[in-house]
Design an enzyme around this catalytic site. Sequence first.
Site, short mmCIF file in Angstrom:
data_model
loop_
_atom_site.label_atom_id
_atom_site.label_comp_id
_atom_site.label_asym_id
_atom_site.label_seq_id
_atom_site.Cartn_x
_atom_site.Cartn_y
_atom_site.Cartn_z
N HIS A 1 8.04 7.90 16.77
CA HIS A 1 7.03 7.84 15.71
C HIS A 1 5.85 6.97 16.13
CE1 HIS A 1 5.37 8.11 11.71
NE2 HIS A 1 5.49 6.81 11.49
N GLY B 1 0.80 -1.23 0.00
CA GLY B 1 0.00 0.00 0.00
C GLY B 1 0.83 1.26 0.00
#
EC number: 1.1.1.37
Length: 338
Positions: free
Chosen positions: A200, A35
């Site tokens: 993150h 993706g």
Amino acid sequence: MLSALARPVGAALRRSFSTSAQNNAKVAVLGASGGIGQPLSLLLKNSPLVSRLTLYDIAHTPGVAADLSHIETRANVKGYLGPEQLPDCLKGCDVVVIPAGVPRKPGMTRDDLFNTNATIVATLTAACAQHCPEAMICIISNPVNSTIPITAEVFKKHGVYNPNKIFGVTTLDIVRANTFVAELKGLDPARVNVPVIGGHAGKTIIPLISQCTPKVDFPQDQLATLTGRIQEAGTEVVKAKAGAGSATLSMAYAGARFVFSLVDAMNGKEGVIECSFVQSKETECTYFSTPLLLGKKGLEKNLGIGKITPFEEKMIAEAIPELKASIKKGEDFVKNMK
């Protein structure tokens, strides 16, 4: 009519991604059929900075490569399928980008991906250490707070570790912060820059709104809401896609932005600054994201945290225990590998 419209758009895209003269960067994407991998490969193919684009995955790469190879830009594209073809994909690469792994689904944290993605990243980075030890390694695969320590430990095991060449791509956090601040203040997001430090994932994502250019001010309640939205923006996308994936298009854009900055710097362009999760001495964490000056050999200078507010100081203090745990989890994974 369509072709007349398409060409200026293509030219504008190329200009927006790089201001450097043409170069001959050889870039590999590992996980190119996924993706993130497909739109990322498209953006890389569209750049005049890239002369060779090698795509690797365990399925569908010949098709993705054939499709991209028809685009009228200079990058030569080739697909590689399965572990036996990985060495050929990596040979001679200047930059390797790794978005490979499983995506988040609703209800999952980035950390829930650890068991699957840790093995994938360890396997791919071991191949990089063997076949392109001098390349810049850009890790997108989550959880980045653990996959960067995994990458570092794998490179150490192979005796080729260079902390200036291994980057955790946190650029999407900066892109989101810029966008959300611009929305609230009615600014052009392309002219907004918010440093985002830490890690993150969730509360380890620390936007330094006080260092935003241009300078912006928010009441404390709005600042807290904005910060929370930046930290949970990935979850916002996962929920909106309702089980059909995670942030793939924006992540591909952010990944391409980081690669182009890195290649620009490798070409000798001066003053290229990006935030990234790297080995660091800025805090008590062994890895931490801060603004970095990039250069011909990768990380040239860590620009540090800079002047921050008490609110931002508190966020750092709260993030450190979680970051330390994620880092240790990654390091232990490699140490316990058979």
